[in-house]
Motif scaffolding. Structure first.
Motif, PDB file in Angstrom:
ATOM      1  N   TRP A 295      66.035  17.610  33.398  1.00 12.64           N
ATOM      2  CA  TRP A 295      66.794  18.848  33.144  1.00 12.64           C
ATOM      3  C   TRP A 295      66.540  19.349  31.724  1.00 12.64           C
ATOM      4  O   TRP A 295      66.384  20.549  31.487  1.00 12.64           O
ATOM      5  CB  TRP A 295      68.285  18.614  33.389  1.00 12.64           C
ATOM      6  N   LEU A 296      66.479  18.427  30.762  1.00 15.35           N
ATOM      7  CA  LEU A 296      66.195  18.842  29.379  1.00 15.35           C
ATOM      8  C   LEU A 296      64.814  19.493  29.299  1.00 15.35           C
ATOM      9  O   LEU A 296      64.629  20.496  28.592  1.00 15.35           O
ATOM     10  CB  LEU A 296      66.281  17.646  28.427  1.00 15.35           C
ATOM     11  N   GLU A 297      63.852  18.950  30.028  1.00 17.69           N
ATOM     12  CA  GLU A 297      62.511  19.544  30.013  1.00 17.69           C
ATOM     13  C   GLU A 297      62.542  20.954  30.598  1.00 17.69           C
ATOM     14  O   GLU A 297      61.844  21.852  30.149  1.00 17.69           O
ATOM     15  CB  GLU A 297      61.533  18.667  30.814  1.00 17.69           C
ATOM     16  N   PHE A 298      63.376  21.109  31.628  1.00 16.93           N
ATOM     17  CA  PHE A 298      63.480  22.397  32.330  1.00 16.93           C
ATOM     18  C   PHE A 298      64.215  23.447  31.482  1.00 16.93           C
ATOM     19  O   PHE A 298      63.754  24.575  31.337  1.00 16.93           O
ATOM     20  CB  PHE A 298      64.224  22.137  33.649  1.00 16.93           C
ATOM     21  N   ARG A 299      65.339  23.063  30.895  1.00 20.97           N
ATOM     22  CA  ARG A 299      66.191  24.026  30.185  1.00 20.97           C
ATOM     23  C   ARG A 299      65.936  24.111  28.679  1.00 20.97           C
ATOM     24  O   ARG A 299      66.222  25.124  28.061  1.00 20.97           O
ATOM     25  CB  ARG A 299      67.663  23.682  30.394  1.00 20.97           C
ATOM     26  N   PHE A 300      65.434  23.031  28.097  1.00 20.87           N
ATOM     27  CA  PHE A 300      65.170  23.004  26.646  1.00 20.87           C
ATOM     28  C   PHE A 300      63.738  22.532  26.400  1.00 20.87           C
ATOM     29  O   PHE A 300      63.526  21.455  25.823  1.00 20.87           O
ATOM     30  CB  PHE A 300      66.149  22.075  25.924  1.00 20.87           C
ATOM     31  N   PRO A 301      62.739  23.323  26.875  1.00 22.99           N
ATOM     32  CA  PRO A 301      61.350  22.867  26.760  1.00 22.99           C
ATOM     33  C   PRO A 301      60.910  22.658  25.303  1.00 22.99           C
ATOM     34  O   PRO A 301      59.938  21.934  25.059  1.00 22.99           O
ATOM     35  CB  PRO A 301      60.537  23.983  27.440  1.00 22.99           C
ATOM     36  N   ASP A 302      61.638  23.250  24.347  1.00 18.61           N
ATOM     37  CA  ASP A 302      61.231  23.115  22.936  1.00 18.61           C
ATOM     38  C   ASP A 302      61.913  21.957  22.227  1.00 18.61           C
ATOM     39  O   ASP A 302      61.773  21.816  21.003  1.00 18.61           O
ATOM     40  CB  ASP A 302      61.531  24.413  22.170  1.00 18.61           C
ATOM     41  N   LEU A 303      62.645  21.154  22.940  1.00 14.79           N
ATOM     42  CA  LEU A 303      63.437  20.108  22.280  1.00 14.79           C
ATOM     43  C   LEU A 303      62.582  19.020  21.626  1.00 14.79           C
ATOM     44  O   LEU A 303      63.021  18.348  20.712  1.00 14.79           O
ATOM     45  CB  LEU A 303      64.402  19.488  23.302  1.00 14.79           C
ATOM     46  N   ALA A 304      61.391  18.830  22.132  1.00 16.53           N
ATOM     47  CA  ALA A 304      60.417  17.914  21.505  1.00 16.53           C
ATOM     48  C   ALA A 304      60.873  16.459  21.470  1.00 16.53           C
ATOM     49  O   ALA A 304      60.488  15.704  20.575  1.00 16.53           O
ATOM     50  CB  ALA A 304      60.052  18.387  20.095  1.00 16.53           C
ATOM     51  N   TRP A 305      61.688  16.045  22.457  1.00 17.03           N
ATOM     52  CA  TRP A 305      62.075  14.637  22.490  1.00 17.03           C
ATOM     53  C   TRP A 305      60.861  13.748  22.775  1.00 17.03           C
ATOM     54  O   TRP A 305      60.831  12.585  22.372  1.00 17.03           O
ATOM     55  CB  TRP A 305      63.193  14.392  23.527  1.00 17.03           C
ATOM     56  N   ARG A 306      59.855  14.316  23.428  1.00 19.56           N
ATOM     57  CA  ARG A 306      58.664  13.517  23.747  1.00 19.56           C
ATOM     58  C   ARG A 306      57.945  13.028  22.485  1.00 19.56           C
ATOM     59  O   ARG A 306      57.287  12.002  22.510  1.00 19.56           O
ATOM     60  CB  ARG A 306      57.686  14.312  24.627  1.00 19.56           C
ATOM     61  N   ALA A 307      58.099  13.795  21.407  1.00 21.05           N
ATOM     62  CA  ALA A 307      57.405  13.416  20.175  1.00 21.05           C
ATOM     63  C   ALA A 307      58.083  12.249  19.481  1.00 21.05           C
ATOM     64  O   ALA A 307      57.475  11.590  18.637  1.00 21.05           O
ATOM     65  CB  ALA A 307      57.346  14.621  19.236  1.00 21.05           C
ATOM     66  N   ARG A 308      59.357  11.986  19.813  1.00 23.37           N
ATOM     67  CA  ARG A 308      60.056  10.944  19.056  1.00 23.37           C
ATOM     68  C   ARG A 308      60.690   9.845  19.917  1.00 23.37           C
ATOM     69  O   ARG A 308      61.272   8.911  19.388  1.00 23.37           O
ATOM     70  CB  ARG A 308      61.099  11.558  18.125  1.00 23.37           C
ATOM     71  N   CYS A 309      60.593   9.952  21.246  1.00 24.63           N
ATOM     72  CA  CYS A 309      61.207   8.947  22.123  1.00 24.63           C
ATOM     73  C   CYS A 309      60.142   8.354  23.054  1.00 24.63           C
ATOM     74  O   CYS A 309      60.116   8.639  24.265  1.00 24.63           O
ATOM     75  CB  CYS A 309      62.334   9.556  22.943  1.00 24.63           C
ATOM     76  N   ALA A 310      59.279   7.526  22.483  1.00 22.75           N
ATOM     77  CA  ALA A 310      58.125   7.022  23.233  1.00 22.75           C
ATOM     78  C   ALA A 310      58.543   6.186  24.448  1.00 22.75           C
ATOM     79  O   ALA A 310      57.885   6.219  25.498  1.00 22.75           O
ATOM     80  CB  ALA A 310      57.241   6.192  22.299  1.00 22.75           C
ATOM     81  N   ASN A 311      59.644   5.452  24.308  1.00 22.69           N
ATOM     82  CA  ASN A 311      60.083   4.621  25.442  1.00 22.69           C
ATOM     83  C   ASN A 311      60.546   5.500  26.603  1.00 22.69           C
ATOM     84  O   ASN A 311      60.259   5.209  27.772  1.00 22.69           O
ATOM     85  CB  ASN A 311      61.228   3.692  25.013  1.00 22.69           C
ATOM     86  N   LEU A 312      61.255   6.577  26.270  1.00 24.07           N
ATOM     87  CA  LEU A 312      61.719   7.498  27.316  1.00 24.07           C
ATOM     88  C   LEU A 312      60.542   8.230  27.961  1.00 24.07           C
ATOM     89  O   LEU A 312      60.558   8.494  29.166  1.00 24.07           O
ATOM     90  CB  LEU A 312      62.723   8.509  26.745  1.00 24.07           C
ATOM     91  N   VAL A 313      59.535   8.550  27.187  1.00 20.42           N
ATOM     92  CA  VAL A 313      58.350   9.230  27.734  1.00 20.42           C
ATOM     93  C   VAL A 313      57.701   8.347  28.803  1.00 20.42           C
ATOM     94  O   VAL A 313      57.397   8.790  29.915  1.00 20.42           O
ATOM     95  CB  VAL A 313      57.333   9.552  26.615  1.00 20.42           C
ATOM     96  N   ARG A 314      57.517   7.089  28.456  1.00 19.52           N
ATOM     97  CA  ARG A 314      56.899   6.126  29.384  1.00 19.52           C
ATOM     98  C   ARG A 314      57.734   6.035  30.665  1.00 19.52           C
ATOM     99  O   ARG A 314      57.218   6.077  31.783  1.00 19.52           O
ATOM    100  CB  ARG A 314      56.835   4.773  28.662  1.00 19.52           C
ATOM    101  N   HIS A 315      59.045   5.927  30.506  1.00 18.63           N
ATOM    102  CA  HIS A 315      59.948   5.818  31.655  1.00 18.63           C
ATOM    103  C   HIS A 315      59.894   7.089  32.508  1.00 18.63           C
ATOM    104  O   HIS A 315      59.774   7.027  33.739  1.00 18.63           O
ATOM    105  CB  HIS A 315      61.369   5.574  31.141  1.00 18.63           C
ATOM    106  N   GLN A 316      59.947   8.237  31.849  1.00 21.03           N
ATOM    107  CA  GLN A 316      59.986   9.508  32.575  1.00 21.03           C
ATOM    108  C   GLN A 316      58.701   9.729  33.365  1.00 21.03           C
ATOM    109  O   GLN A 316      58.742  10.163  34.511  1.00 21.03           O
ATOM    110  CB  GLN A 316      60.214  10.664  31.586  1.00 21.03           C
ATOM    111  N   ASP A 317      57.575   9.397  32.767  1.00 24.37           N
ATOM    112  CA  ASP A 317      56.308   9.599  33.463  1.00 24.37           C
ATOM    113  C   ASP A 317      56.204   8.669  34.673  1.00 24.37           C
ATOM    114  O   ASP A 317      55.561   9.001  35.669  1.00 24.37           O
ATOM    115  CB  ASP A 317      55.132   9.386  32.491  1.00 24.37           C
ATOM    116  N   LYS A 318      56.858   7.529  34.573  1.00 23.67           N
ATOM    117  CA  LYS A 318      56.823   6.577  35.702  1.00 23.67           C
ATOM    118  C   LYS A 318      57.726   7.049  36.852  1.00 23.67           C
ATOM    119  O   LYS A 318      57.308   7.071  38.000  1.00 23.67           O
ATOM    120  CB  LYS A 318      57.270   5.189  35.217  1.00 23.67           C
ATOM    121  N   VAL A 319      58.964   7.426  36.536  1.00 19.76           N
ATOM    122  CA  VAL A 319      59.854   7.832  37.633  1.00 19.76           C
ATOM    123  C   VAL A 319      59.403   9.150  38.271  1.00 19.76           C
ATOM    124  O   VAL A 319      59.623   9.374  39.469  1.00 19.76           O
ATOM    125  CB  VAL A 319      61.355   7.914  37.224  1.00 19.76           C
TER     126      VAL A 319
END
Ligand code: GSF
Length: 207
Positions: A170-194
């Motif tokens: 939802w954050l990717e959909f509604r807040f595409p500029d939030l840039a959490w991907r640049a600072r939350c490497a563990n969440l990126v890995r998890h998100q790409d897997k699910v």
């Protein structure tokens, strides 16, 4: 087992409805998804849920269940297939805590978004900043707690992973500029897997 008469009322953009849809799909429970807009005066949603929100799960006998946390617990208990909430007390609480965190990040993000949509003179930048700070703290906590583990809790896929996946989607959909991907490497890995799971791919939020 067929549960074709279970009806889930929700919107394509609601992350809480998505959580319920994914739980049903992972558990192979055949529900009827009925899209509805909670902001439309004709939605009929307040007649089912006095809180006026989606998702609502309407049972075979017409009983409406809400909110999403009650719905996912109901669905998980409908069948023993692919248990997503464990029976053990401590394990269950760990997973529900993850869900509370992911849902809480969403709650804050939604409040910020609604505030930002108000007319300029009525909008509080302080309120938006407060909610977005909650989002940031929640993301930091999820990333830290996930650490290098494969799944949020325990040794396998659970409701915790679904809740986190829906939150980030939802954050990717509604807040595409939030840039959490640049600072939350563990969440990126998890998100790409699910995101590869069919239940996630079939429910990607869209307007
Ligand atoms: C949140 C549901 C919600 O905020 C849950 O089911 O877990 N704690 C509840 N739903 C929103 C749609 S969305 O942003 O997912 C909703 O129905 N809002 C309408 C309103 O009047 O607030």
């Amino acid at each position: 087992m067929s549960h074709a008469k279970l009806k889930l009322i929700g919107s394509m953009t609601s992350p809480y409805a998505r959580k319920a849809r994914i739980v049903a799909a992972e558990k192979r429970i055949d529900i009827l998804f009925v899209p509805a807009d909670p902001w439309s005066p004709q939605s009929g949603i307040p007649e089912l849920n006095p809180l006026g929100k989606v998702p609502v799960l309407v049972l075979e006998d017409g009983t409406p269940l809400y909110d999403s946390r009650v719905i996912v617990e109901f669905l998980d208990g409908v069948s023993p297939i692919a248990k997503l909430i464990p029976a053990d007390h401590r394990d269950r609480i760990e997973i529900r805590r993850w869900e509370a965190l992911a849902d809480g990040v969403l709650d804050a993000g939604i409040l910020a978004r609604l505030e930002a949509q108000r007319p300029t003179g009525e909008r509080s930048q302080g309120w938006i900043a407060r909610q977005m700070a909650t989002v940031e703290r929640g993301l930091t906590a999820m990333d830290r707690e996930l650490d290098s583990r494969a799944w949020c809790a325990g040794s396998g896929f659970s409701l915790a992973d679904i809740a986190v996946g829906c939150c980030l989607g939802w954050l990717e959909f509604r807040f595409p500029d939030l840039a959490w991907r640049a600072r939350c490497a563990n969440l990126v890995r998890h998100q790409d897997k699910v995101a590869d799971r069919p239940a996630f791919a079939d429910t990607v939020p869209h307007a």
